[in-house]
Design a protein around this motif. Sequence first.
Motif, PDB file in Angstrom:
ATOM      1  N   GLU A 162       0.800  -1.288   0.037  1.00  0.00           N
ATOM      2  CA  GLU A 162       0.089   0.005   0.001  1.00  0.00           C
ATOM      3  C   GLU A 162       0.896   1.280  -0.079  1.00  0.00           C
ATOM      4  N   ILE A 163       2.229   1.396   0.705  1.00  0.00           N
ATOM      5  CA  ILE A 163       2.759   2.299   0.823  1.00  0.00           C
ATOM      6  C   ILE A 163       3.333   2.864  -0.589  1.00  0.00           C
ATOM      7  N   GLN A 164       3.933   1.568  -1.217  1.00  0.00           N
ATOM      8  CA  GLN A 164       4.574   1.691  -2.509  1.00  0.00           C
ATOM      9  C   GLN A 164       3.419   2.163  -3.524  1.00  0.00           C
ATOM     10  N   ASP A 199       3.661   5.638  -5.345  1.00  0.00           N
ATOM     11  CA  ASP A 199       3.678   5.583  -7.110  1.00  0.00           C
ATOM     12  C   ASP A 199       2.795   6.736  -7.543  1.00  0.00           C
ATOM     13  N   GLU A 200       1.686   7.027  -6.742  1.00  0.00           N
ATOM     14  CA  GLU A 200       0.812   7.718  -7.251  1.00  0.00           C
ATOM     15  C   GLU A 200       0.978   9.191  -6.967  1.00  0.00           C
ATOM     16  N   GLY A 201       2.016   9.277  -6.151  1.00  0.00           N
ATOM     17  CA  GLY A 201       2.499  10.943  -6.067  1.00  0.00           C
ATOM     18  C   GLY A 201       2.285  11.246  -4.428  1.00  0.00           C
ATOM     19  N   LEU A 258      -3.165  -1.376 -12.641  1.00  0.00           N
ATOM     20  CA  LEU A 258      -3.260  -0.013 -13.460  1.00  0.00           C
ATOM     21  C   LEU A 258      -1.859   0.980 -13.444  1.00  0.00           C
ATOM     22  N   GLU A 259      -1.466   1.499 -14.287  1.00  0.00           N
ATOM     23  CA  GLU A 259      -0.621   2.540 -14.071  1.00  0.00           C
ATOM     24  C   GLU A 259      -0.842   3.720 -13.188  1.00  0.00           C
ATOM     25  N   ILE A 278      -5.326   7.322 -10.867  1.00  0.00           N
ATOM     26  CA  ILE A 278      -5.735   8.258  -9.879  1.00  0.00           C
ATOM     27  C   ILE A 278      -6.799   9.259 -10.022  1.00  0.00           C
ATOM     28  N   GLY A 279      -7.322   9.166 -11.352  1.00  0.00           N
ATOM     29  CA  GLY A 279      -8.307   9.944 -11.714  1.00  0.00           C
ATOM     30  C   GLY A 279      -9.642   9.845 -10.973  1.00  0.00           C
TER      31      GLY A 279
END
Lengths: 550, 343
Positions: free
Chosen positions: A306-308, A312-314, A463-464, A469-470
């Motif tokens: 979850e941290i990673q 990754d999502e910013g 998903l990338e 994140i949208g």
Amino acid sequence: MSVEVNGQRLIPFATTLEPGSSRANKTGSWRSLRPEYVNNLPPCNQACPAGENIQAWLSHVQRGDFHAAWQEITLNNPMPATMGRVCYHPCQSGCNRKETDGGVQINGTEKYIGDQALQHGWQFARPEQESGLKVLVIGGGPGGLSTAYHLRRAGHSVVICEAQPKLGGMLRYGIPSYRLPREILDMEIDRILAMGNIEVRTNTRVEDIEAMKQAEGFHSVFVSVGNWIANRAETSIEDGQRMLDGIEVLRQVENGEEHGMTGRVVVWGGGNTAIDVARVALRVTGEKPVMIVRRDMSGLRAHPEEIQDAVDEGVEIMVLSTIHTIRQGEVVLEKMVADESGRPHPTGEYLTIKGDSVVAALGQSAELSLMEKLGLSKAGDWEVAVSPAMMTEIPGIFAGGDMVPSIRTVTAAIGHGKKAARHIDLWLNDQAFPEAKERVIATFERMNTVYYPQATMHKRPKLEAGVRIGDFREIKGSLTAAQAIAEAQRCMSCGNCMECDNCYGFCPDNAIIKLGAGKGFQIDYDYCKGCGICAAECPLGALDMVMETI
Amino acid sequence: MQSQIFHYPAKDAVIKLHQTGDQTISNRLVDEADSLQGSRERSNALDSGHRACQGCGEALGARHAIDTALDATDGELVVVNATGCLEVFSTPYPQSAWRLPWVHSLFGNAAAVASGVAQAMKMQGKENVRVIAQGGDGGTTDIGMGCLSGMFERNEDVLYICYNNEAYMNTGVQRSSQTPGGARTATTMPVGEHPGNNFGTGKSVPKIAMAHNIPYVATANIANPRDLEAKVRKAMSIRGARYIEVFVPCPLGWGTASSDTIKVARLAMNCGLTPLYEAEYGQITQVTKLANVQPVNDYLKIQRRFAHMFQPGNEHQLQSIQAIADANVRAFDLLSSSNEGEE
């Protein structure tokens, strides 16, 4: 040796012996060690808080029999599609295959099986007989749902009281939908309710257990109200700002209520809730949030994956810092320094960062006034004490989930529900609670893993970060049928016979009797010399060599 | 009289994955290519009650081979046995552990007796009855070498199976022409400047058999039972002289734990000291590849017959054995290029 034919004594040219006459020679008497078949507890099963027999259901998946696998899973866990998504899979951390080419992807395989069940509309059998007994379940989260399911299997009627507008508890109001799509949760809840004789009262907060029990004639009660009270920390708040509560924010976002998060969100805390809040904030506000963590990176309690994902999502993570002052548009942090044991200490150095709203996710505790009314003592500061059978100090009243001492995960709650339901059933039938049996763990050292060919693991696609994140779309994909089967076939069946025939084929004395498919083997102790090849060459460690006694 | 060589698929059709692949005796996830030794219908040609030591590799190898041959010939099989451990422990008077027609004559003449049995069957028009001669490495590669070479040279319709445990075991572990360099036996004690058996001695009988241009020669290992079965089955599909050498550990003679018989055989196979191959009419036709080659020390250190090699000053002996293994890896191209088992 001579033979008489027509009165004439014939001397044979050679000695003849009866075929197989050696069986008169019972070589079992040579033995000082005797092999014995054992069934040891695989580490995955041991690690599963829900008590699933993972090895058993994987063995069905190996043959592509997904329905049998689903039936085996649901003996313990009624929600595999949900748990295949949200469980932190301690089973995989226990998996012996970690020692060779990576643990079996049990969680992804469970999700595949759970989704198969939903796709094909597989349903639970209704109980064959109704007991006529009625149990009150307080809290419609994973613990309550699991209890209701297992009580129904035993034929008892259930009333579930849930304070929120819908069932699901933390699954719905705590876990964001990008990890657990709500249609999956709804379908799995509906499948439990379809077993019949479960009355659901949503928007119903129980205030007095004893009164309700008397009024409606419940025979037993299970309480699993969860941890919904956010812990607070002292900090100075200026300019009419406020500090939001993490768990409350998650619930508000789920219900579509006003949540108060705008602009750059500052999340205070380093646990799973904090991570969830940060990732939800990112999706709600569109701005990258920052997490403030008192300890260093190793002190983050959230699951590493979850941290990673959050990073990754910013999501920005500022470690060794704490919130000192909250002002309009900015937050003053105090830097911390860790001592040798990792404990953070204040430094007196300050730093101001931009921040539009602050959410505290510093842990939660249970609302225990309900239990205090019963006169129950607390375990620690926030929890209710229960016996190993999940029963409180008051006979007939059971409790589980986050409100009792445990690791506080959804999986633990599912396990508590099962355990409680089984003991409620015994209690209702005036039967004694059985003692837990100690079992030998099938450790890697007990196995002979040269027999397993190398096989790379199959991971679920994700998903990338930029795409996911949208909105709240589910970020983890599924294994294909072939991948699920291949993963299951990577299971080494630790500690339990899988009928590879090594003992039978490698016995130099034909002292192993094969009983046929599914029936296992027997040892012919008349001829077993105790050489130990069977135990040494058993890939699974399902044979022990035991000292013979005279 | 020569028949077409029939290729059995067990070795080629590597079962991919399926939990244990083709490494175990059976694989419950796949029906095809289960070994006969995993079947309840195997004949147990060498029955219980025999007096082989605990963990005997030779008893195991003989049952695997003869069960397979019985199956391949629909039970029409005669076995001729040379003197040696296998003969002694299976037929101490008045009992026999064999459950098929079985003849024992002398130490060195099994190949000759078997040739006679095969000729007799032919004369009687019973060519469906097949003949196997078998013995240990002493009776085969030393004492019986003359008769064996004659049997090959005349291309007699006999399969000769040698169970190689690298010394004369029943008489008390004396050196044979198969004893490896450095090994301790009763006659090659680990004393003096060159402890154990001399390096640079011994011979490869499969290669000698190949030099006779007979139809089929193969090496097998008890740690690879499916391969052993496939080779015996293939041999029984061929008419003429055939030779299979099966590597069988001897816990007593080698100083290994009785439970380690398969393990030590597997280590020998995986370090390159005992390459598995097949040859037809003098040409190598198939070599069993290794995914990776293990160091010979793994194989040597669990055997007391090599214990002295691990003492200071004897490092050169370990190096010499490693050099033999390395030479085998090169000569037989043992390292597989493709990574089998991957999807």
